[in-house]
Design a protein around this motif. Sequence first.
Motif, PDB file in Angstrom:
ATOM      1  N   TYR A  28      -7.413  14.113   3.044  1.00 47.99           N
ATOM      2  CA  TYR A  28      -6.265  13.665   2.244  1.00 47.99           C
ATOM      3  C   TYR A  28      -5.505  14.846   1.659  1.00 47.99           C
ATOM      4  N   CYS A  29      -6.237  15.873   1.215  1.00 45.80           N
ATOM      5  CA  CYS A  29      -5.571  17.085   0.716  1.00 45.80           C
ATOM      6  C   CYS A  29      -4.720  17.703   1.821  1.00 45.80           C
ATOM      7  N   ARG A  30      -5.290  17.790   3.017  1.00 45.33           N
ATOM      8  CA  ARG A  30      -4.564  18.353   4.165  1.00 45.33           C
ATOM      9  C   ARG A  30      -3.314  17.522   4.461  1.00 45.33           C
ATOM     10  N   LEU A  31      -3.453  16.208   4.427  1.00 44.27           N
ATOM     11  CA  LEU A  31      -2.317  15.322   4.702  1.00 44.27           C
ATOM     12  C   LEU A  31      -1.221  15.462   3.651  1.00 44.27           C
ATOM     13  N   VAL A  32      -1.612  15.576   2.392  1.00 45.95           N
ATOM     14  CA  VAL A  32      -0.626  15.772   1.321  1.00 45.95           C
ATOM     15  C   VAL A  32       0.151  17.062   1.563  1.00 45.95           C
ATOM     16  N   LEU A  73      -3.772  13.585  12.613  1.00 40.63           N
ATOM     17  CA  LEU A  73      -4.587  12.940  11.585  1.00 40.63           C
ATOM     18  C   LEU A  73      -3.682  12.099  10.688  1.00 40.63           C
ATOM     19  N   ALA A  74      -4.120  10.898  10.380  1.00 41.82           N
ATOM     20  CA  ALA A  74      -3.355  10.014   9.507  1.00 41.82           C
ATOM     21  C   ALA A  74      -4.293   9.375   8.489  1.00 41.82           C
ATOM     22  N   GLY A  75      -3.756   9.033   7.325  1.00 38.68           N
ATOM     23  CA  GLY A  75      -4.560   8.359   6.313  1.00 38.68           C
ATOM     24  C   GLY A  75      -3.786   8.143   5.030  1.00 38.68           C
ATOM     25  N   ARG A  76      -4.414   7.398   4.125  1.00 34.78           N
ATOM     26  CA  ARG A  76      -3.829   7.107   2.812  1.00 34.78           C
ATOM     27  C   ARG A  76      -4.915   7.248   1.754  1.00 34.78           C
ATOM     28  N   PRO A  77      -4.729   8.159   0.804  1.00 32.18           N
ATOM     29  CA  PRO A  77      -5.702   8.212  -0.295  1.00 32.18           C
ATOM     30  C   PRO A  77      -5.574   6.960  -1.157  1.00 32.18           C
ATOM     31  N   ASP A  78      -6.646   6.629  -1.880  1.00 34.03           N
ATOM     32  CA  ASP A  78      -6.587   5.466  -2.765  1.00 34.03           C
ATOM     33  C   ASP A  78      -5.493   5.639  -3.817  1.00 34.03           C
ATOM     34  N   TYR A  79      -5.372   6.841  -4.342  1.00 38.47           N
ATOM     35  CA  TYR A  79      -4.308   7.156  -5.300  1.00 38.47           C
ATOM     36  C   TYR A  79      -3.756   8.532  -4.972  1.00 38.47           C
ATOM     37  N   PRO A  81       0.828  -1.211   0.000  1.00 36.69           N
ATOM     38  CA  PRO A  81       0.000   0.000   0.000  1.00 36.69           C
ATOM     39  C   PRO A  81       0.858   1.256   0.000  1.00 36.69           C
ATOM     40  N   GLY A  82       0.248   2.372  -0.364  1.00 36.74           N
ATOM     41  CA  GLY A  82       0.946   3.652  -0.346  1.00 36.74           C
ATOM     42  C   GLY A  82       1.331   4.031   1.079  1.00 36.74           C
ATOM     43  N   GLU A  83       2.179   5.043   1.197  1.00 36.84           N
ATOM     44  CA  GLU A  83       2.637   5.469   2.526  1.00 36.84           C
ATOM     45  C   GLU A  83       1.493   6.108   3.302  1.00 36.84           C
ATOM     46  N   THR A  84       1.510   5.898   4.608  1.00 34.27           N
ATOM     47  CA  THR A  84       0.540   6.556   5.468  1.00 34.27           C
ATOM     48  C   THR A  84       1.005   7.987   5.681  1.00 34.27           C
ATOM     49  N   LEU A  85       0.120   8.925   5.417  1.00 31.56           N
ATOM     50  CA  LEU A  85       0.426  10.339   5.590  1.00 31.56           C
ATOM     51  C   LEU A  85      -0.028  10.764   6.986  1.00 31.56           C
ATOM     52  N   TYR A  86       0.721  11.672   7.614  1.00 32.56           N
ATOM     53  CA  TYR A  86       0.400  12.081   8.981  1.00 32.56           C
ATOM     54  C   TYR A  86       0.570  13.582   9.138  1.00 32.56           C
ATOM     55  N   ASP A  87      -0.422  14.218   9.770  1.00 36.27           N
ATOM     56  CA  ASP A  87      -0.384  15.639  10.103  1.00 36.27           C
ATOM     57  C   ASP A  87      -0.378  15.750  11.630  1.00 36.27           C
TER      58      ASP A  87
END
Length: 169
Positions: free
Chosen positions: A94-98, A55-61, A44-50
């Motif tokens: 997801y935008c915020r995490l990116v 807040l943590a998550g991974r967008p589908d793409y 899976p893609g990397e888990t993004l964290y703010d």
Amino acid sequence: MPGLLLLVLGLGVLLVWLGRRQRAAAGIPEGRILSQDVLGRAQPGETLYDAVLDLAGRPDYLVEIDGRLIPIEVKSGQAHAGPRRSHRLQLAAYCRLVDAVHARRPPYGILRYADRSFAIPYSAETDDELTAVLGAMRLVGGENLARSHDSPARCRGCSFRVACDQSLL
């Protein structure tokens, strides 16, 4: 030998064409796919964290388009009347995490439903709404909240179903 070369070249063109066709059918725009977090992926893609919002998550793409990072969230159902608020807020997260991880604020994200896609702008107002909703969720986080629906289909797709004492299944 020239026949074999033409056959290999033709096969290569066919594979590129099939890949582009499959990508278009999935609603993934042209660009470099940086990560995927979809069923069937071995990695899976990397888990993004703010850290600011915890807040943590991974967008589908996560796709890079013209130097911009665009998160894409894929939903299996139909869009019906348009994107649900919960889906828009998930995409905003997801935008915020990116932005937090890559220091590149996406101008928008994409919600892909089975029947169509929506480019959802990521504005300051959207970010404020996300922050407010997360704050409200944290205020009631310790409370035992009641299930918000009577749909077995929603329960079937819920990742918390095995631990839920209100499951309809």
